[in-house]
Design an enzyme around this catalytic site. Structure first.
Site, PDB file in Angstrom:
ATOM      1  N   VAL A  41       0.839  -1.189   0.000  1.00 30.16           N
ATOM      2  CA  VAL A  41       0.000   0.000   0.000  1.00 30.16           C
ATOM      3  C   VAL A  41       0.883   1.250   0.000  1.00 30.16           C
ATOM      4  O   VAL A  41       1.774   1.383   0.850  1.00 30.16           O
ATOM      5  CB  VAL A  41      -0.944   0.011   1.214  1.00 30.16           C
ATOM      6  CG1 VAL A  41      -1.827   1.256   1.184  1.00 30.16           C
ATOM      7  CG2 VAL A  41      -1.806  -1.242   1.239  1.00 30.16           C
ATOM      8  N   ASP A 100     -12.409 -10.674   7.261  1.00 31.18           N
ATOM      9  CA  ASP A 100     -11.081 -10.385   7.816  1.00 31.18           C
ATOM     10  C   ASP A 100     -11.111  -9.092   8.626  1.00 31.18           C
ATOM     11  O   ASP A 100     -10.313  -8.185   8.402  1.00 31.18           O
ATOM     12  CB  ASP A 100     -10.049 -10.291   6.688  1.00 31.18           C
ATOM     13  CG  ASP A 100      -8.605 -10.389   7.223  1.00 31.18           C
ATOM     14  OD1 ASP A 100      -8.422 -10.846   8.373  1.00 31.18           O
ATOM     15  OD2 ASP A 100      -7.679 -10.006   6.490  1.00 31.18           O
TER      16      ASP A 100
END
Length: 497
Positions: free
Chosen positions: A198, A307
């Protein structure tokens, strides 16, 4: 979905060129303005899921171009108009308003005025039975024609609305992403995960973005990318990550997301130079509950995130939480063969049956006896998931319960103190009834007056009790996220007094 409150302004009629108006999923009150009948260009009008009351104005019959109309799930009352465009609408436009009445096709109670009219009409019909038979035959044929025509129109309207909602985002090229991230320089790296890296970037127009670059070396990564794109393009909620665009070819796949300047919840819990007070933690967890409630109950089909953990809860400039990372999310729809997940979620946040399921998949790929595998799944795993499929919204609720505990104890489920039979949940269960001050994060009671300390202790104890209800081992005993969200609102109200 912006939590707008108050009433709809009566001078909204001045928007003469407005074609599409959606105020759905807000907190609007009061009546629908009669003046909306003067908004002559309206094609699509959605006021569903608010607290609107009073009648539906007959003035709306004058809107000749109105193709889609939805006021479901409000507190509206009175007779549903049946002239103009209302002839083409179905019961779906009005459901969830118990005090509405109207003609039978809307599946609401019959208005008294309509009933009286029918009584008079029956007297006439008895006097001319033969004529009535002819009229009835013609009516049946006409009704069949109208139903067929309306079905076609509803399908066309649905397609038009979908096209309006799912507007194609702006295209951002690979070259633009290279420029924005300085060729994915390490100085712009915000973090790495099991399947992606990211980066922070700045577009040419000065807009801050996050670029989630998927690791193309991993097997099945295209499927994870496709799932996340499918989920993010369909959902709209203030507590979910906003996707700006995507960039995809055979060698490169990335999502362009809205930048969250305050980082994630994990950073605020465990970094020494950051600290969240009681109300900030409570608001964040309420935001997460709000997002899950939308995913589980507010969308056309339930979505399981799969998640949920602090690192996947991002915070914007105003400390509003946004749930992110839908790479292994599941749409609970019929015929979805991928619900038996081959993607591992994060241990410590997974419900017991789900842990067993992931372990069994690993065993299966090592050629463990298939008879044993099937028997074990049927005895120990399937009960976890209930009737919704092998992946259930109950799994998200379990993860949410664990995250609630973690947020107010500041203990990770993977902490070294938890081993053998002792887990984060078990530690809280044992301590809460005897020495609750041992499990509460010391930062929440530090340097406070005694009265405030007691108040914080009571608040956290109530939150932890709720967390245990969310994370029971048996999925049948687990509350759903709607119940958890409502209970959390009550706790906040008591704490705020």
């Amino acid at each position: 979905m912006n939590q707008l409150s108050g009433s709809i302004p009566t001078n909204i009629e001045k928007l003469q060129n407005l074609v599409n108006l959606s105020l759905a999923y807000n907190r609007l009150e009061g009546s629908i303005p009669v003046s909306m009948g003067s908004m002559i260009s309206l094609v699509n009008l959605d006021l569903s899921y608010n607290n609107l009351s009073g009648p539906i104005p007959k003035s709306l019959e004058a809107l000749q171009h109105l193709d889609y109309f939805n006021v479901s799930f409000n507190s509206l009352s009175g007779e549903i108009p049946n002239g103009g465009s209302f002839k083409n609408f179905t019961m779906d436009s009005f459901k969830g308003n118990e005090a509405l009445c109207g003609i039978p096709k809307f599946r609401v109670q019959i208005c008294s005025s309509i009933s009286n009219h029918r009584s008079k009409r029956k007297k006439v019909e008895r006097a001319s039975f033969i004529a009535f038979g002819v009229v009835a035959f013609i009516s049946v044929v006409s009704l069949a024609f109208i139903i067929v025509r309306n079905k076609r129109k509803d399908k066309a309207t649905s397609r038009e609305v979908d096209e309006l909602i799912f507007i194609v985002p702006e295209r951002i090229s690979y070259y633009e992403l290279l420029q924005a991230t300085e060729r994915f320089d390490k100085s712009n790296l915000l973090g790495t995960g099991s399947s992606c890296s990211v980066y922070k970037g700045i577009l040419n127009n000065g807009k801050d973005i996050v670029v989630k670059v998927f690791n193309m070396q991993l097997e099945g990564i295209s499927r994870i990318f496709d799932v996340e794109c499918e989920i993010l393009r369909s959902i709209r909620h203030r507590n979910l990550t906003n996707v700006i665009s995507s960039c995809s070819n055979e060698e490169f796949k990335a999502l362009v997301l809205e930048y969250m300047p305050k980082g994630n919840l994990e950073k605020w819990l465990y970094s020494h130079n950051y600290c969240l007070n009681m109300m900030e933690r409570l608001n964040i967890m309420m935001d997460v509950a709000c997002a899950l409630e939308y995913l589980h109950h507010g969308y056309s089909m339930p979505i399981v995130h799969s998640d949920l953990k602090p690192s996947n809860v991002l915070l914007d400039e105003d400390m509003v939480a946004h749930v992110s990372d839908f790479g292994i999310a599941k749409l609970l729809c019929d015929g979805d063969s991928s619900v038996l997940t081959n993607t591992l979620a994060t241990l410590g946040y997974i419900a017991p049956g789900e842990v067993s399921l992931n372990i069994l998949i690993a065993l299966h790929f090592q050629s463990i006896n298939c008879v044993f595998l099937t028997a074990y799944i049927m005895i120990f795993v399937v009960p976890e998931y209930g009737l919704e499929g092998l992946v259930s919204t109950r799994c998200d609720v379990y993860s949410y319960g664990v995250m609630l505990i973690e947020t107010f104890t500041r203990k990770r489920p993977s902490d070294d103190m938890f081993c053998e039979d002792m887990s984060l949940k078990r530690w809280v269960e044992l301590s809460l009834s005897e020495v609750p001050d041992e499990v509460i994060d010391a930062n929440l009671v530090m340097n406070l007056e005694e009265e405030m300390i007691d108040k914080n202790m009571q608040c956290v104890s109530s939150i932890l009790e709720l967390a245990l209800k969310c994370s029971t081992d048996s999925p049948r005993d687990r509350i759903n996220i709607k119940q958890a969200h409502a209970e959390l609102r009550k706790i906040k109200h008591r704490f705020s007094q």
